[in-house]
Write a protein that holds these residues in place. Structure first.
Motif, PDB file in Angstrom:
ATOM      1  N   UNK A   1     -77.751  36.745  27.332  1.00 50.53           N
ATOM      2  CA  UNK A   1     -77.694  35.874  28.506  1.00 50.53           C
ATOM      3  C   UNK A   1     -78.497  36.464  29.654  1.00 50.53           C
ATOM      4  N   UNK A   2     -79.369  35.622  30.225  1.00 53.26           N
ATOM      5  CA  UNK A   2     -80.162  36.043  31.370  1.00 53.26           C
ATOM      6  C   UNK A   2     -81.475  36.692  31.010  1.00 53.26           C
ATOM      7  N   UNK A   3     -81.676  37.046  29.744  1.00 52.01           N
ATOM      8  CA  UNK A   3     -82.923  37.682  29.328  1.00 52.01           C
ATOM      9  C   UNK A   3     -83.893  36.647  28.767  1.00 52.01           C
ATOM     10  N   UNK A   4     -85.156  37.019  28.694  1.00 57.45           N
ATOM     11  CA  UNK A   4     -86.167  36.111  28.164  1.00 57.45           C
ATOM     12  C   UNK A   4     -85.944  35.902  26.667  1.00 57.45           C
ATOM     13  N   UNK A   5     -86.188  34.683  26.160  1.00 59.39           N
ATOM     14  CA  UNK A   5     -86.004  34.431  24.729  1.00 59.39           C
ATOM     15  C   UNK A   5     -86.942  35.286  23.884  1.00 59.39           C
ATOM     16  N   UNK A   6     -86.455  35.686  22.734  1.00 61.58           N
ATOM     17  CA  UNK A   6     -87.241  36.518  21.840  1.00 61.58           C
ATOM     18  C   UNK A   6     -88.351  35.686  21.188  1.00 61.58           C
ATOM     19  N   UNK A   7     -89.534  36.279  20.960  1.00 60.27           N
ATOM     20  CA  UNK A   7     -90.605  35.543  20.269  1.00 60.27           C
ATOM     21  C   UNK A   7     -90.201  35.212  18.837  1.00 60.27           C
ATOM     22  N   UNK A   8     -90.763  34.142  18.324  1.00 57.99           N
ATOM     23  CA  UNK A   8     -90.416  33.639  17.002  1.00 57.99           C
ATOM     24  C   UNK A   8     -91.564  33.883  16.029  1.00 57.99           C
ATOM     25  N   UNK A   9     -91.285  34.542  14.924  1.00 58.63           N
ATOM     26  CA  UNK A   9     -92.322  34.729  13.907  1.00 58.63           C
ATOM     27  C   UNK A   9     -92.716  33.362  13.361  1.00 58.63           C
ATOM     28  N   UNK A  10     -94.019  33.110  13.304  1.00 62.11           N
ATOM     29  CA  UNK A  10     -94.513  31.756  13.025  1.00 62.11           C
ATOM     30  C   UNK A  10     -95.517  31.751  11.892  1.00 62.11           C
ATOM     31  N   UNK A  11     -95.277  30.859  10.927  1.00 58.52           N
ATOM     32  CA  UNK A  11     -96.200  30.643   9.816  1.00 58.52           C
ATOM     33  C   UNK A  11     -97.009  29.387  10.104  1.00 58.52           C
ATOM     34  N   UNK A  12     -98.326  29.510  10.080  1.00 63.62           N
ATOM     35  CA  UNK A  12     -99.227  28.389  10.369  1.00 63.62           C
ATOM     36  C   UNK A  12    -100.020  28.076   9.110  1.00 63.62           C
ATOM     37  N   UNK A  13     -99.858  26.861   8.591  1.00 58.48           N
ATOM     38  CA  UNK A  13    -100.523  26.468   7.349  1.00 58.48           C
ATOM     39  C   UNK A  13    -101.798  25.706   7.689  1.00 58.48           C
TER      40      UNK A  13
ATOM     41  N   UNK B   1     -94.741  35.049  -0.903  1.00 59.41           N
ATOM     42  CA  UNK B   1     -95.196  35.070   0.485  1.00 59.41           C
ATOM     43  C   UNK B   1     -94.051  34.776   1.453  1.00 59.41           C
ATOM     44  N   UNK B   2     -93.206  33.810   1.107  1.00 62.16           N
ATOM     45  CA  UNK B   2     -92.102  33.443   1.995  1.00 62.16           C
ATOM     46  C   UNK B   2     -91.069  34.567   2.087  1.00 62.16           C
ATOM     47  N   UNK B   3     -90.832  35.264   0.985  1.00 55.06           N
ATOM     48  CA  UNK B   3     -89.912  36.402   1.026  1.00 55.06           C
ATOM     49  C   UNK B   3     -90.495  37.503   1.901  1.00 55.06           C
ATOM     50  N   UNK B   4     -91.801  37.677   1.812  1.00 57.03           N
ATOM     51  CA  UNK B   4     -92.475  38.714   2.595  1.00 57.03           C
ATOM     52  C   UNK B   4     -92.495  38.370   4.085  1.00 57.03           C
ATOM     53  N   UNK B   5     -92.786  37.108   4.414  1.00 54.28           N
ATOM     54  CA  UNK B   5     -92.955  36.711   5.821  1.00 54.28           C
ATOM     55  C   UNK B   5     -91.617  36.358   6.470  1.00 54.28           C
ATOM     56  N   UNK B   6     -90.827  35.543   5.799  1.00 54.31           N
ATOM     57  CA  UNK B   6     -89.554  35.038   6.324  1.00 54.31           C
ATOM     58  C   UNK B   6     -89.719  34.519   7.750  1.00 54.31           C
ATOM     59  N   UNK B   7     -90.557  33.493   7.943  1.00 56.42           N
ATOM     60  CA  UNK B   7     -90.833  33.010   9.301  1.00 56.42           C
ATOM     61  C   UNK B   7     -89.648  32.261   9.899  1.00 56.42           C
ATOM     62  N   UNK B   8     -89.596  32.269  11.212  1.00 57.23           N
ATOM     63  CA  UNK B   8     -88.591  31.479  11.921  1.00 57.23           C
ATOM     64  C   UNK B   8     -89.101  30.075  12.223  1.00 57.23           C
ATOM     65  N   UNK B   9     -90.416  29.924  12.293  1.00 53.65           N
ATOM     66  CA  UNK B   9     -91.038  28.631  12.573  1.00 53.65           C
ATOM     67  C   UNK B   9     -92.193  28.422  11.590  1.00 53.65           C
ATOM     68  N   UNK B  10     -92.339  27.193  11.114  1.00 52.90           N
ATOM     69  CA  UNK B  10     -93.473  26.826  10.265  1.00 52.90           C
ATOM     70  C   UNK B  10     -94.186  25.648  10.918  1.00 52.90           C
TER      71      UNK B  10
END
Length: 221
Positions: free
Chosen positions: A38-50, A135-144
């Motif tokens: 609470x009150x802190x900046x949101x954490x960045x999201x690991x992102x997979x771009x196809x 690849x998905x097991x290796x990356x485990x992205x939060x956003x695609x």
């Protein structure tokens, strides 16, 4: 006795899977709530771009140029094994933004090449799925992020399975190509009908009328 126990365990497992599946379908499309104190900046999201060849990559690069890059990091770019041009464009984008250190570039096997017979495509599809799983097991992205290339379908399906079994919750954002005016692409239709995409965007109002769960965002090019 042993048979009865096995049947009971099977029913219990099936019930658990169905319950989890219904929960995932219910959560699909809901706003993502990033984990941060609470009150802190949101954490960045690991992102997979196809990326996809031709117009798909041009549209995606245009979309990425206005992305809040500090919110979506690290970024993993994936293109088909025979598509070197798309990755070159992605590298150039990252280098111009001076953020190449927060990005990685990789390739995935195609399920089927243009002109390939359907008989031989069965084997190549299995290979592509196995490679996509690795690849998905290796990356485990939060956003695609994806916008239509066929290579995104197996990755998004694997991401959906990961949600159901509780490995990783990856939010899938699909932007239909501007070239699709009256009908969705096959990739878009699959992700829409199977409720795999968490957020589905179209660039023409008539498409939004046909597919009410889609969001009309206007022309992005």
């Amino acid at each position: 006795m042993g048979c009865a126990v096995a049947i009971t365990l099977l029913i219990a497992a099936a019930t658990l899977i169905v319950t989890r599946l219904l929960y995932v379908l219910h959560r699909t499309g809901k706003p993502h709530k990033p984990s941060s104190s609470k009150g802190s900046a949101p954490q960045p999201l690991s992102t997979l771009i196809v990326l996809g060849s031709g117009g798909h990559t041009a549209e995606m690069i245009n979309l990425l140029s206005v992305l809040q890059r500090d919110r979506f990091a690290p970024r993993f770019y994936i293109a088909a094994a025979t598509d070197n041009m798309s990755l070159q464009k992605a590298r150039l984008l990252e280098e111009n933004a001076d953020e190449s250190s927060s990005s990685q570039f990789m390739q995935i096997y195609r399920s089927r090449e243009v002109g390939q017979s359907y008989f031989t495509s069965v084997l190549t599809t299995l290979i592509a799925l196995a490679h996509g799983l690795w690849l998905m097991i290796r990356i485990r992205p939060q956003v695609i992020l994806c916008n239509g290339p066929g290579t995104c379908v197996p990755l998004c399906v694997i991401a959906f399975i990961f949600k159901v079994v509780g490995i990783r919750w990856s939010s899938v954002f699909y932007v239909e190509s501007i070239a699709r005016v009256q009908r969705l692409s096959l990739s878009g239709l699959l992700l829409y009908k199977l409720w795999i995409a968490d957020q589905f965007f179209v660039q023409w109002p008539q498409l939004q009328k046909k597919y009410p769960r889609a969001h009309y965002v206007g022309c992005l090019m």
